[in-house]
Design a protein around this motif. Structure first.
Motif, PDB file in Angstrom:
ATOM      1  N   LYS A   2       6.884   1.223  17.408  1.00  0.00           N
ATOM      2  CA  LYS A   2       6.146   2.088  16.287  1.00  0.00           C
ATOM      3  C   LYS A   2       6.184  -0.307  15.392  1.00  0.00           C
ATOM      4  O   LYS A   2       7.933  -0.647  15.235  1.00  0.00           O
ATOM      5  CB  LYS A   2       6.098   2.307  15.500  1.00  0.00           C
ATOM      6  CG  LYS A   2       5.447   4.135  16.335  1.00  0.00           C
ATOM      7  CD  LYS A   2       6.696   4.681  15.706  1.00  0.00           C
ATOM      8  CE  LYS A   2       5.933   6.112  16.324  1.00  0.00           C
ATOM      9  NZ  LYS A   2       5.968   6.953  15.901  1.00  0.00           N
ATOM     10  N   THR A   5       5.090  -0.255   8.268  1.00  0.00           N
ATOM     11  CA  THR A   5       3.806  -0.792   7.100  1.00  0.00           C
ATOM     12  C   THR A   5       4.679  -0.098   5.710  1.00  0.00           C
ATOM     13  O   THR A   5       4.690   1.007   5.785  1.00  0.00           O
ATOM     14  CB  THR A   5       2.549  -0.648   7.662  1.00  0.00           C
ATOM     15  OG1 THR A   5       2.304  -1.130   8.366  1.00  0.00           O
ATOM     16  CG2 THR A   5       1.487  -1.846   6.523  1.00  0.00           C
ATOM     17  N   LEU A  16       4.836   4.172   6.537  1.00  0.00           N
ATOM     18  CA  LEU A  16       3.646   4.685   7.353  1.00  0.00           C
ATOM     19  C   LEU A  16       4.373   3.562   8.204  1.00  0.00           C
ATOM     20  O   LEU A  16       4.438   3.164   8.908  1.00  0.00           O
ATOM     21  CB  LEU A  16       2.303   4.150   6.632  1.00  0.00           C
ATOM     22  CG  LEU A  16       1.661   4.114   7.556  1.00  0.00           C
ATOM     23  CD1 LEU A  16       0.280   5.492   7.886  1.00  0.00           C
ATOM     24  CD2 LEU A  16       0.017   3.476   6.814  1.00  0.00           C
ATOM     25  N   THR A  18       3.277   3.048  12.995  1.00  0.00           N
ATOM     26  CA  THR A  18       1.463   3.477  13.639  1.00  0.00           C
ATOM     27  C   THR A  18       2.272   2.967  15.262  1.00  0.00           C
ATOM     28  O   THR A  18       3.415   1.492  14.946  1.00  0.00           O
ATOM     29  CB  THR A  18       1.141   1.925  13.590  1.00  0.00           C
ATOM     30  OG1 THR A  18      -0.085   2.079  14.566  1.00  0.00           O
ATOM     31  CG2 THR A  18       1.798   0.509  13.201  1.00  0.00           C
ATOM     32  N   TRP A  25      -1.212   6.464  14.318  1.00  0.00           N
ATOM     33  CA  TRP A  25      -0.605   6.263  13.360  1.00  0.00           C
ATOM     34  C   TRP A  25       0.148   7.431  12.350  1.00  0.00           C
ATOM     35  O   TRP A  25       0.123   9.062  12.698  1.00  0.00           O
ATOM     36  CB  TRP A  25      -1.281   6.148  11.839  1.00  0.00           C
ATOM     37  CG  TRP A  25      -2.015   4.583  11.566  1.00  0.00           C
ATOM     38  CD1 TRP A  25      -3.206   3.889  12.589  1.00  0.00           C
ATOM     39  CD2 TRP A  25      -1.209   3.705  11.498  1.00  0.00           C
ATOM     40  NE1 TRP A  25      -2.899   3.212  11.973  1.00  0.00           N
ATOM     41  CE2 TRP A  25      -2.281   2.391  11.521  1.00  0.00           C
ATOM     42  CE3 TRP A  25       0.149   3.327  10.609  1.00  0.00           C
ATOM     43  CZ2 TRP A  25      -1.921   0.835  11.217  1.00  0.00           C
ATOM     44  CZ3 TRP A  25       0.154   1.912  10.352  1.00  0.00           C
ATOM     45  CH2 TRP A  25      -0.748   1.137  10.644  1.00  0.00           C
ATOM     46  N   SER A  26       0.973   7.927  11.396  1.00  0.00           N
ATOM     47  CA  SER A  26       2.136   8.346  11.524  1.00  0.00           C
ATOM     48  C   SER A  26       2.871   8.667  10.450  1.00  0.00           C
ATOM     49  O   SER A  26       2.957   7.110   9.750  1.00  0.00           O
ATOM     50  CB  SER A  26       2.720   9.845  12.473  1.00  0.00           C
ATOM     51  OG  SER A  26       4.106   8.130  12.849  1.00  0.00           O
ATOM     52  N   THR A  27       3.351   9.745   9.328  1.00  0.00           N
ATOM     53  CA  THR A  27       3.748   9.235   8.301  1.00  0.00           C
ATOM     54  C   THR A  27       5.553   9.966   8.444  1.00  0.00           C
ATOM     55  O   THR A  27       5.667  10.652   9.516  1.00  0.00           O
ATOM     56  CB  THR A  27       3.626   9.694   7.223  1.00  0.00           C
ATOM     57  OG1 THR A  27       3.005  11.241   7.253  1.00  0.00           O
ATOM     58  CG2 THR A  27       2.326   9.013   6.925  1.00  0.00           C
TER      59      THR A  27
END
Length: 140
Positions: A2, A5, A16, A18, A25-27
């Motif tokens: 990942k 960002t 965030l 990815t 995407w995930s948080t």
């Protein structure tokens, strides 16, 4: 792997992420809320280090392990709190340099985190104290 960002709207408590292969995407929650941290990645690990809580710099380093899909136990910058520092990675080594240690003082500290041994080393210092700069790695 990942990529990390850090848009300023998300820095309060989340980052965030990815997935490079799937572009999904995930948080993820950080261990402490902060502004002005630095972020980089090395292999399957993403790092969010330093930053500020209110007017105080912090030393927390959050490490996200993409292979396990979880955060590791947070560590701390050995030389202490700072924000507006810079980070980059070369192979298994993550370099953290400079930063602001107070509203009126910057530092020349350089620290390296060895991702294979999960240990810190201090290889030297910058030629002068600085904060708010950028770093890049060319090649591997």
């Amino acid at each position: 792997m990942k990529s990390l960002t850090t848009p300023s709207a998300l820095l309060a408590l989340t980052v965030l992420l990815t997935a490079q292969a799937s572009a999904q995407w995930s948080t993820e929650l950080l261990s402490v809320s902060r502004t002005s941290p630095t972020a980089t990645s090395a292999g399957d690990l993403a790092f969010v280090a330093g930053g500020r809580q209110g007017n105080s710099a912090i030393a927390t380093v959050d490490i996200y392990d993409d292979a396990s899909g979880a955060w590791k136990t947070p560590t701390a910058l050995p030389a202490g709190p700072r924000n507006l520092l810079v980070a980059t990675a070369v192979g298994p080594y993550v370099l953290f340099a400079g930063g602001s240690i107070s509203p009126t003082a910057s530092t020349d500290i350089v620290e390296v985190y060895d991702t294979q041994l999960s240990t810190w080393v201090a290889p030297g210092s910058l030629s002068e104290a600085r904060f708010g700069v950028a770093a890049a790695t060319i090649g591997t």
